[in-house]
Design a protein around this motif. Structure first.
Motif: not given
Length: 223
Positions: A25, A28, A30-32, A54, A78-80, A208
């Motif tokens: 993730l 890609e 995304a902020r994890v 990230n 965070y995105d995830h 997903r």
């Protein structure tokens, strides 16, 4: 999305799978946030070897999980969030399950592993009843031999008999999963587009799809 990786048994690839998905993730863009609650701090040590942009890894005392999670989720940073639970049953397990968009239950194709996986599934169902919140989950077969064995046949047959939802993707026993803890590099870097790297991306696509489908279903019910 919030994905929890749970097993009441060690050695099933729980931390490995969590690290692979979190890294994929982050790579890609995304902020994890990866929350390492396992007493061995495996992922905290792994992340220090080759930091990934990230990806934030935080080793947290399970007793402080609730407060830390609320702050992290509400921060908007965070995105995830990926949660690596301890390899034992404790109150943190139930707190994490209640907050999850999906629970991944890694298990090898063996009777002891499947029995322990059913224990986690029972806990998920208990949390569902307590919170009145549907919590999707899937069992993930790990450390699978490339050639189908009678043990694997038994595992698939037993899971089908019990009606346990299963990921189509299985993680094959590959050196890339072991080597990532030596060099810090996840399979999506060391085996881009093949082998373990392809397996991780296939698993992420399934994760997903499940989370999106569940979210759509919840919106439909609410409407």
């Amino acid at each position: 999305m919030i994905v929890t990786f749970a097993s009441s048994k060690g050695g099933v690839g729980k931390s490995t799978t969590c690290a692979c998905i979190a890294a994929a993730l982050a790579l890609e863009g995304a902020r994890v946030l990866l929350i390492d609650l396992d007493q061995n701090r495996t992922l905290d040590r792994w992340a220090r070897k080759a930091p990934i942009e990230n990806l934030t890894v935080a080793a947290i005392d399970p007793q402080k999980f609730g407060e830390f999670f609320r702050e992290a989720e509400g921060s908007g940073r965070y995105d995830h969030i990926c949660i690596d639970l301890p390899g034992s049953r404790e109150v943190t397990l139930f707190k994490a399950l209640a907050r999850s968009d999906l629970v991944v239950i890694p298990a090898q194709a063996s009777e002891p592993d499947l029995r322990e996986a059913l224990v986690v599934i029972s806990d998920i169902r208990d949390v569902r009843e307590t919170t009145s919140r549907p919590i999707p989950y899937r069992l993930l077969l790990t450390k699978v031999y490339p050639l189908r064995t009678r043990v694997a046949d038994f595992a698939y047959a037993e899971l089908a008999r019990l009606g346990v939802p299963l990921f189509r993707t299985a993680l094959v026993e590959r050196s890339a999963y072991r080597e990532m803890f030596l060099n810090g590099q996840p399979p999506t870097i060391t085996e881009t587009g093949k082998g373990a790297g392809a397996e991780v991306l296939s698993l992420l696509a399934e994760i997903r799809a499940i989370v999106e489908e569940h979210g759509t279903e919840e919106l439909r019910k609410a409407g």
